[in-house]
Scaffold this motif. Sequence first.
Motif, PDB file in Angstrom:
ATOM      1  N   ALA A  36      -3.025  -4.631  -6.628  1.00 46.05           N
ATOM      2  CA  ALA A  36      -3.892  -4.185  -5.530  1.00 46.05           C
ATOM      3  C   ALA A  36      -3.753  -5.095  -4.314  1.00 46.05           C
ATOM      4  O   ALA A  36      -3.802  -4.633  -3.169  1.00 46.05           O
ATOM      5  CB  ALA A  36      -5.348  -4.121  -5.986  1.00 46.05           C
ATOM      6  N   LEU A  37      -3.554  -6.392  -4.528  1.00 45.73           N
ATOM      7  CA  LEU A  37      -3.327  -7.296  -3.392  1.00 45.73           C
ATOM      8  C   LEU A  37      -2.011  -6.946  -2.701  1.00 45.73           C
ATOM      9  O   LEU A  37      -1.908  -6.980  -1.479  1.00 45.73           O
ATOM     10  CB  LEU A  37      -3.293  -8.761  -3.866  1.00 45.73           C
ATOM     11  CG  LEU A  37      -4.642  -9.381  -4.205  1.00 45.73           C
ATOM     12  CD1 LEU A  37      -4.450 -10.732  -4.892  1.00 45.73           C
ATOM     13  CD2 LEU A  37      -5.516  -9.543  -2.959  1.00 45.73           C
ATOM     14  N   ALA A  38      -1.000  -6.591  -3.491  1.00 43.67           N
ATOM     15  CA  ALA A  38       0.306  -6.249  -2.925  1.00 43.67           C
ATOM     16  C   ALA A  38       0.271  -4.911  -2.184  1.00 43.67           C
ATOM     17  O   ALA A  38       0.778  -4.796  -1.067  1.00 43.67           O
ATOM     18  CB  ALA A  38       1.357  -6.203  -4.034  1.00 43.67           C
ATOM     19  N   LEU A  39      -0.337  -3.918  -2.807  1.00 42.64           N
ATOM     20  CA  LEU A  39      -0.260  -2.558  -2.262  1.00 42.64           C
ATOM     21  C   LEU A  39      -1.382  -2.207  -1.290  1.00 42.64           C
ATOM     22  O   LEU A  39      -1.202  -1.374  -0.419  1.00 42.64           O
ATOM     23  CB  LEU A  39      -0.259  -1.542  -3.406  1.00 42.64           C
ATOM     24  CG  LEU A  39       0.998  -1.545  -4.276  1.00 42.64           C
ATOM     25  CD1 LEU A  39       0.776  -0.750  -5.543  1.00 42.64           C
ATOM     26  CD2 LEU A  39       2.190  -0.994  -3.495  1.00 42.64           C
ATOM     27  N   MET A 113       0.483  -1.693 -13.769  1.00 41.54           N
ATOM     28  CA  MET A 113       1.128  -0.381 -13.651  1.00 41.54           C
ATOM     29  C   MET A 113       0.127   0.710 -13.267  1.00 41.54           C
ATOM     30  O   MET A 113       0.483   1.664 -12.582  1.00 41.54           O
ATOM     31  CB  MET A 113       1.850  -0.016 -14.960  1.00 41.54           C
ATOM     32  CG  MET A 113       3.082  -0.865 -15.239  1.00 41.54           C
ATOM     33  SD  MET A 113       4.303  -0.883 -13.886  1.00 41.54           S
ATOM     34  CE  MET A 113       4.773   0.855 -13.826  1.00 41.54           C
ATOM     35  N   GLU A 114      -1.120   0.564 -13.694  1.00 45.88           N
ATOM     36  CA  GLU A 114      -2.157   1.544 -13.350  1.00 45.88           C
ATOM     37  C   GLU A 114      -2.305   1.631 -11.825  1.00 45.88           C
ATOM     38  O   GLU A 114      -2.357   2.720 -11.256  1.00 45.88           O
ATOM     39  CB  GLU A 114      -3.476   1.109 -13.994  1.00 45.88           C
ATOM     40  CG  GLU A 114      -4.499   2.196 -14.120  1.00 45.88           C
ATOM     41  CD  GLU A 114      -5.719   1.731 -14.910  1.00 45.88           C
ATOM     42  OE1 GLU A 114      -6.629   1.140 -14.289  1.00 45.88           O
ATOM     43  OE2 GLU A 114      -5.768   1.949 -16.132  1.00 45.88           O
ATOM     44  N   VAL A 115      -2.373   0.474 -11.167  1.00 41.93           N
ATOM     45  CA  VAL A 115      -2.525   0.450  -9.705  1.00 41.93           C
ATOM     46  C   VAL A 115      -1.256   0.981  -9.029  1.00 41.93           C
ATOM     47  O   VAL A 115      -1.323   1.739  -8.057  1.00 41.93           O
ATOM     48  CB  VAL A 115      -2.863  -0.976  -9.208  1.00 41.93           C
ATOM     49  CG1 VAL A 115      -2.857  -1.040  -7.688  1.00 41.93           C
ATOM     50  CG2 VAL A 115      -4.229  -1.391  -9.742  1.00 41.93           C
ATOM     51  N   VAL A 116      -0.093   0.590  -9.543  1.00 41.40           N
ATOM     52  CA  VAL A 116       1.178   1.064  -8.974  1.00 41.40           C
ATOM     53  C   VAL A 116       1.254   2.589  -9.071  1.00 41.40           C
ATOM     54  O   VAL A 116       1.626   3.269  -8.113  1.00 41.40           O
ATOM     55  CB  VAL A 116       2.387   0.399  -9.686  1.00 41.40           C
ATOM     56  CG1 VAL A 116       3.691   1.081  -9.312  1.00 41.40           C
ATOM     57  CG2 VAL A 116       2.442  -1.086  -9.352  1.00 41.40           C
ATOM     58  N   GLU A 117       0.881   3.130 -10.222  1.00 41.21           N
ATOM     59  CA  GLU A 117       0.939   4.586 -10.410  1.00 41.21           C
ATOM     60  C   GLU A 117      -0.095   5.312  -9.550  1.00 41.21           C
ATOM     61  O   GLU A 117       0.182   6.381  -9.008  1.00 41.21           O
ATOM     62  CB  GLU A 117       0.789   4.935 -11.892  1.00 41.21           C
ATOM     63  CG  GLU A 117       2.079   4.658 -12.659  1.00 41.21           C
ATOM     64  CD  GLU A 117       1.879   4.463 -14.158  1.00 41.21           C
ATOM     65  OE1 GLU A 117       0.806   4.836 -14.682  1.00 41.21           O
ATOM     66  OE2 GLU A 117       2.804   3.927 -14.790  1.00 41.21           O
ATOM     67  N   GLU A 118      -1.293   4.702  -9.408  1.00 43.72           N
ATOM     68  CA  GLU A 118      -2.331   5.309  -8.560  1.00 43.72           C
ATOM     69  C   GLU A 118      -1.875   5.392  -7.105  1.00 43.72           C
ATOM     70  O   GLU A 118      -2.303   6.270  -6.365  1.00 43.72           O
ATOM     71  CB  GLU A 118      -3.627   4.480  -8.625  1.00 43.72           C
ATOM     72  CG  GLU A 118      -4.415   4.666  -9.903  1.00 43.72           C
ATOM     73  CD  GLU A 118      -5.507   3.603 -10.089  1.00 43.72           C
ATOM     74  OE1 GLU A 118      -5.713   2.757  -9.192  1.00 43.72           O
ATOM     75  OE2 GLU A 118      -6.157   3.614 -11.154  1.00 43.72           O
ATOM     76  N   ALA A 119      -1.010   4.472  -6.689  1.00 44.26           N
ATOM     77  CA  ALA A 119      -0.539   4.446  -5.295  1.00 44.26           C
ATOM     78  C   ALA A 119       0.412   5.612  -4.997  1.00 44.26           C
ATOM     79  O   ALA A 119       0.640   5.953  -3.844  1.00 44.26           O
ATOM     80  CB  ALA A 119       0.151   3.119  -4.990  1.00 44.26           C
ATOM     81  N   GLY A 120       0.950   6.221  -6.051  1.00 36.21           N
ATOM     82  CA  GLY A 120       1.831   7.377  -5.874  1.00 36.21           C
ATOM     83  C   GLY A 120       3.234   6.985  -5.428  1.00 36.21           C
ATOM     84  O   GLY A 120       3.621   5.818  -5.465  1.00 36.21           O
TER      85      GLY A 120
END
Length: 195
Positions: A36-39, A113-120
């Motif tokens: 989340a900090l990255a994205l 991975m949950e946050v990465v996947e949520e970002a689309g």
Amino acid sequence: MSLINERQDFADIADTFLLHGSMQSPAFLDGRLCAALALHDLSAEAWLEMVCLGLGVEQPRDEPAAERLLGWRRQTLEALSASEMSYEPLLPDDLFSLAERAQGLKDWTLGFMEVVEEAGDAPRKAWSEALREAIDDLAGLAAIETDLDDSPENENDLFALTEHARMAAMLLYTEQHPSQPQVEQVEDPESQPKH
């Protein structure tokens, strides 16, 4: 000395979770925090909200607990953005069994991975091939076998997997924050808008 300047480790955060009645491992939320900090450049307020939601509470129980949770975000952000590439995932240390440490890495990966996947797919389009591969490999880590015997071979394997997660996290952060001085700007013709 204020808690704000102390380095938080896995046990500190796990103790803070326990104060809130939660037995869960901090590793999962640390994975979420890192991504989340990255994205999303996760703000302190949004982070506290995310942690409280994860812990099933409305707010941190007291000021020291809030400071510790905010300190966790701050130290993660500082490590991700530091030129010496010092970021380390918040995982169980050598005092824990290899199986517990493997479970910690698995939890961290699932959160990340949950946050990465949520970002689309939108952010993914601008990623380098190296980052895409690192993230795809990381997805495989979510399925790792955690019932490990304490052996030097398993220890080395776990170290290598943890190092991969660490590098993928830093690569994601640096590519999403190209103004950081340690990242060279590479002009990618693929990222130009097509007419």
